[in-house]
Write a protein that holds these residues in place. Structure first.
Motif, PDB file in Angstrom:
ATOM      1  N   GLY A 148       0.776  -1.236   0.000  1.00 31.29           N
ATOM      2  CA  GLY A 148       0.000   0.000   0.000  1.00 31.29           C
ATOM      3  C   GLY A 148       0.807   1.285   0.000  1.00 31.29           C
ATOM      4  N   TYR A 149       2.118   1.188  -0.164  1.00 29.31           N
ATOM      5  CA  TYR A 149       2.966   2.381  -0.136  1.00 29.31           C
ATOM      6  C   TYR A 149       3.471   2.718  -1.531  1.00 29.31           C
ATOM      7  CZ  TYR A 149       2.915   1.505   4.827  1.00 29.31           C
ATOM      8  OH  TYR A 149       2.493   1.300   6.111  1.00 29.31           O
ATOM      9  N   ALA A 150       3.569   4.012  -1.832  1.00 29.42           N
ATOM     10  CA  ALA A 150       4.269   4.443  -3.036  1.00 29.42           C
ATOM     11  C   ALA A 150       5.748   4.361  -2.697  1.00 29.42           C
ATOM     12  CB  ALA A 150       3.877   5.869  -3.403  1.00 29.42           C
ATOM     13  N   ALA A 151       6.492   3.580  -3.447  1.00 27.03           N
ATOM     14  CA  ALA A 151       7.900   3.353  -3.120  1.00 27.03           C
ATOM     15  C   ALA A 151       8.779   3.813  -4.277  1.00 27.03           C
ATOM     16  CB  ALA A 151       8.140   1.874  -2.818  1.00 27.03           C
ATOM     17  N   LEU A 152       9.803   4.570  -3.938  1.00 23.24           N
ATOM     18  CA  LEU A 152      10.709   5.134  -4.930  1.00 23.24           C
ATOM     19  C   LEU A 152      12.139   4.740  -4.582  1.00 23.24           C
ATOM     20  CD1 LEU A 152      11.077   7.032  -7.393  1.00 23.24           C
ATOM     21  CD2 LEU A 152      11.341   8.908  -5.744  1.00 23.24           C
ATOM     22  N   ALA A 153      12.716   3.848  -5.395  1.00 22.51           N
ATOM     23  CA  ALA A 153      14.101   3.406  -5.179  1.00 22.51           C
ATOM     24  C   ALA A 153      15.033   4.329  -5.953  1.00 22.51           C
ATOM     25  CB  ALA A 153      14.277   1.959  -5.632  1.00 22.51           C
ATOM     26  N   VAL A 154      15.941   4.968  -5.239  1.00 18.11           N
ATOM     27  CA  VAL A 154      16.899   5.874  -5.865  1.00 18.11           C
ATOM     28  C   VAL A 154      18.111   5.097  -6.361  1.00 18.11           C
ATOM     29  CG1 VAL A 154      16.155   7.876  -4.501  1.00 18.11           C
ATOM     30  CG2 VAL A 154      18.010   6.414  -3.652  1.00 18.11           C
ATOM     31  N   ASP A 155      18.857   5.707  -7.267  1.00 19.44           N
ATOM     32  CA  ASP A 155      20.090   5.118  -7.783  1.00 19.44           C
ATOM     33  C   ASP A 155      21.233   6.059  -7.432  1.00 19.44           C
ATOM     34  OD1 ASP A 155      22.173   3.987  -9.149  1.00 19.44           O
ATOM     35  OD2 ASP A 155      21.320   4.312 -11.144  1.00 19.44           O
ATOM     36  N   LEU A 156      22.042   5.679  -6.468  1.00 22.00           N
ATOM     37  CA  LEU A 156      23.156   6.525  -6.042  1.00 22.00           C
ATOM     38  C   LEU A 156      24.467   6.144  -6.717  1.00 22.00           C
ATOM     39  CD1 LEU A 156      22.316   6.872  -2.242  1.00 22.00           C
ATOM     40  CD2 LEU A 156      21.620   8.328  -4.167  1.00 22.00           C
ATOM     41  N   TYR A 157      24.405   5.194  -7.669  1.00 25.14           N
ATOM     42  CA  TYR A 157      25.606   4.752  -8.383  1.00 25.14           C
ATOM     43  C   TYR A 157      25.602   5.177  -9.852  1.00 25.14           C
ATOM     44  CZ  TYR A 157      26.938   1.474  -4.582  1.00 25.14           C
ATOM     45  OH  TYR A 157      27.321   0.892  -3.400  1.00 25.14           O
ATOM     46  N   GLY A 158      24.717   6.052 -10.243  1.00 27.82           N
ATOM     47  CA  GLY A 158      24.722   6.539 -11.623  1.00 27.82           C
ATOM     48  C   GLY A 158      24.471   5.470 -12.667  1.00 27.82           C
ATOM     49  N   GLY A 159      23.599   4.530 -12.379  1.00 31.11           N
ATOM     50  CA  GLY A 159      23.238   3.491 -13.345  1.00 31.11           C
ATOM     51  C   GLY A 159      24.088   2.242 -13.280  1.00 31.11           C
ATOM     52  N   LYS A 160      25.097   2.220 -12.422  1.00 35.46           N
ATOM     53  CA  LYS A 160      25.969   1.048 -12.319  1.00 35.46           C
ATOM     54  C   LYS A 160      25.471   0.111 -11.223  1.00 35.46           C
ATOM     55  CE  LYS A 160      29.925   3.771 -13.751  1.00 35.46           C
ATOM     56  NZ  LYS A 160      31.141   4.433 -13.298  1.00 35.46           N
ATOM     57  N   THR A 161      25.702  -1.175 -11.424  1.00 34.46           N
ATOM     58  CA  THR A 161      25.446  -2.177 -10.395  1.00 34.46           C
ATOM     59  C   THR A 161      26.663  -3.083 -10.322  1.00 34.46           C
ATOM     60  OG1 THR A 161      24.345  -3.669 -11.941  1.00 34.46           O
ATOM     61  CG2 THR A 161      22.924  -2.179 -10.677  1.00 34.46           C
ATOM     62  N   ALA A 162      26.781  -3.790  -9.215  1.00 35.68           N
ATOM     63  CA  ALA A 162      27.927  -4.670  -9.009  1.00 35.68           C
ATOM     64  C   ALA A 162      27.485  -6.121  -9.021  1.00 35.68           C
ATOM     65  CB  ALA A 162      28.596  -4.342  -7.677  1.00 35.68           C
ATOM     66  N   GLY A 163      28.382  -6.981  -9.489  1.00 37.69           N
ATOM     67  CA  GLY A 163      28.148  -8.419  -9.464  1.00 37.69           C
ATOM     68  C   GLY A 163      29.126  -9.138  -8.561  1.00 37.69           C
ATOM     69  N   ASP A 164      30.141  -8.416  -8.084  1.00 35.51           N
ATOM     70  CA  ASP A 164      31.076  -9.021  -7.136  1.00 35.51           C
ATOM     71  C   ASP A 164      31.457  -7.975  -6.086  1.00 35.51           C
ATOM     72  OD1 ASP A 164      33.868  -7.801  -7.646  1.00 35.51           O
ATOM     73  OD2 ASP A 164      33.324  -8.464  -9.658  1.00 35.51           O
ATOM     74  N   ALA A 165      31.975  -8.464  -4.973  1.00 37.07           N
ATOM     75  CA  ALA A 165      32.240  -7.608  -3.822  1.00 37.07           C
ATOM     76  C   ALA A 165      33.269  -6.519  -4.109  1.00 37.07           C
ATOM     77  CB  ALA A 165      32.689  -8.457  -2.634  1.00 37.07           C
ATOM     78  N   GLY A 166      34.256  -6.794  -4.937  1.00 36.01           N
ATOM     79  CA  GLY A 166      35.265  -5.782  -5.244  1.00 36.01           C
ATOM     80  C   GLY A 166      34.672  -4.586  -5.971  1.00 36.01           C
ATOM     81  N   VAL A 167      33.826  -4.859  -6.951  1.00 39.94           N
ATOM     82  CA  VAL A 167      33.165  -3.784  -7.686  1.00 39.94           C
ATOM     83  C   VAL A 167      32.199  -3.041  -6.759  1.00 39.94           C
ATOM     84  CG1 VAL A 167      31.600  -3.258  -9.609  1.00 39.94           C
ATOM     85  CG2 VAL A 167      33.438  -4.923  -9.910  1.00 39.94           C
ATOM     86  N   ALA A 168      31.464  -3.778  -5.939  1.00 38.63           N
ATOM     87  CA  ALA A 168      30.532  -3.150  -4.993  1.00 38.63           C
ATOM     88  C   ALA A 168      31.271  -2.203  -4.055  1.00 38.63           C
ATOM     89  CB  ALA A 168      29.789  -4.223  -4.197  1.00 38.63           C
ATOM     90  N   MET A 169      32.406  -2.630  -3.542  1.00 38.25           N
ATOM     91  CA  MET A 169      33.189  -1.790  -2.642  1.00 38.25           C
ATOM     92  C   MET A 169      33.653  -0.516  -3.360  1.00 38.25           C
ATOM     93  SD  MET A 169      34.447  -1.384   0.449  1.00 38.25           S
ATOM     94  CE  MET A 169      34.407  -2.987   1.226  1.00 38.25           C
ATOM     95  N   ALA A 170      34.121  -0.664  -4.601  1.00 45.31           N
ATOM     96  CA  ALA A 170      34.582   0.492  -5.371  1.00 45.31           C
ATOM     97  C   ALA A 170      33.440   1.473  -5.641  1.00 45.31           C
ATOM     98  CB  ALA A 170      35.216   0.032  -6.678  1.00 45.31           C
ATOM     99  N   LEU A 171      32.274   0.954  -6.023  1.00 41.02           N
ATOM    100  CA  LEU A 171      31.122   1.825  -6.273  1.00 41.02           C
ATOM    101  C   LEU A 171      30.692   2.554  -5.003  1.00 41.02           C
ATOM    102  CD1 LEU A 171      28.975  -0.459  -8.617  1.00 41.02           C
ATOM    103  CD2 LEU A 171      30.131   1.675  -9.246  1.00 41.02           C
ATOM    104  N   MET A 172      30.647   1.827  -3.911  1.00 38.52           N
ATOM    105  CA  MET A 172      30.234   2.418  -2.640  1.00 38.52           C
ATOM    106  C   MET A 172      31.209   3.522  -2.221  1.00 38.52           C
ATOM    107  SD  MET A 172      29.561   0.549   1.025  1.00 38.52           S
ATOM    108  CE  MET A 172      31.298   0.201   1.322  1.00 38.52           C
ATOM    109  N   ASN A 173      32.503   3.259  -2.356  1.00 38.17           N
ATOM    110  CA  ASN A 173      33.503   4.243  -1.947  1.00 38.17           C
ATOM    111  C   ASN A 173      33.555   5.456  -2.862  1.00 38.17           C
ATOM    112  OD1 ASN A 173      34.337   2.885   0.370  1.00 38.17           O
ATOM    113  ND2 ASN A 173      35.832   1.662  -0.752  1.00 38.17           N
TER     114      ASN A 173
END
Length: 169
Positions: free
Chosen positions: A104-129
């Motif tokens: 019942g909620y309007a939900a809006l997921a933001v993208d703070l990585y500029g369209g990028k996603t990670a498939g492994d922990a190394g890439v995820a860490m780099a994107l987050m940092n």
């Protein structure tokens, strides 16, 4: 009934409350543990291998960034800004956003990585940092205003939820 969605909110509030609020007379504690190394942090997080259900919402432009909007079938109980975990705005986050809409909620997921996603922990860490904190805060404020002003939503009550990286934001 919306118990499934509201219960985690109470847990998040309890976890976020300062210790003094929960226990006005705390016992002395040992020194704080050393911060985790990047390798220790990566070891605590795994990308789910299963495929998320097909998204039911839509990707929208949010002041020059992309976001994923999922709306309930009827009038929204409120609006929720969803902040992705360190993997980015992937199908699992879209699925969680859709689940909030089903409740019942309007939900809006933001993208703070500029369209990028990670498939492994190394890439995820780099994107987050690499996240520009000031830019991320602008995006979150824009999302919050969107939920109040967009004619499809016009939520008087708004909240924010996030996991991992998103919880920290």
């Amino acid at each position: 009934m919306h118990r499934g969605v509201l219960s985690p909110w109470l847990v998040l509030l309890a976890c976020a409350a300062p210790r003094a609020t929960l226990d006005p007379d705390p016992a002395p504690t040992a020194a704080a543990p050393a911060p985790l190394t990047e390798d220790e942090f990566k070891a605590l997080h795994e990308l789910r291998p299963d495929q998320a259900p097909a998204p039911r919402g839509q990707t929208i432009d949010l002041a020059g960034t992309r976001a994923y909007l999922s709306l309930p079938g009827g009038a929204a109980l409120g609006g929720i800004v969803v902040v992705h975990e360190w993997w980015g705005l992937n199908d699992h986050i879209r699925h969680w956003t859709d689940r909030l809409a089903v409740e019942g909620y309007a939900a809006l997921a933001v993208d703070l990585y500029g369209g990028k996603t990670a498939g492994d922990a190394g890439v995820a860490m780099a994107l987050m940092n690499a996240v520009d904190r000031a830019g991320a805060l602008r995006t979150l404020r824009t999302a919050h205003r969107f939920l109040a002003s967009d004619p499809r939503v016009r939520a008087k009550r708004r909240a924010v939820i996030g996991w991992c990286f998103g919880g920290g934001m």
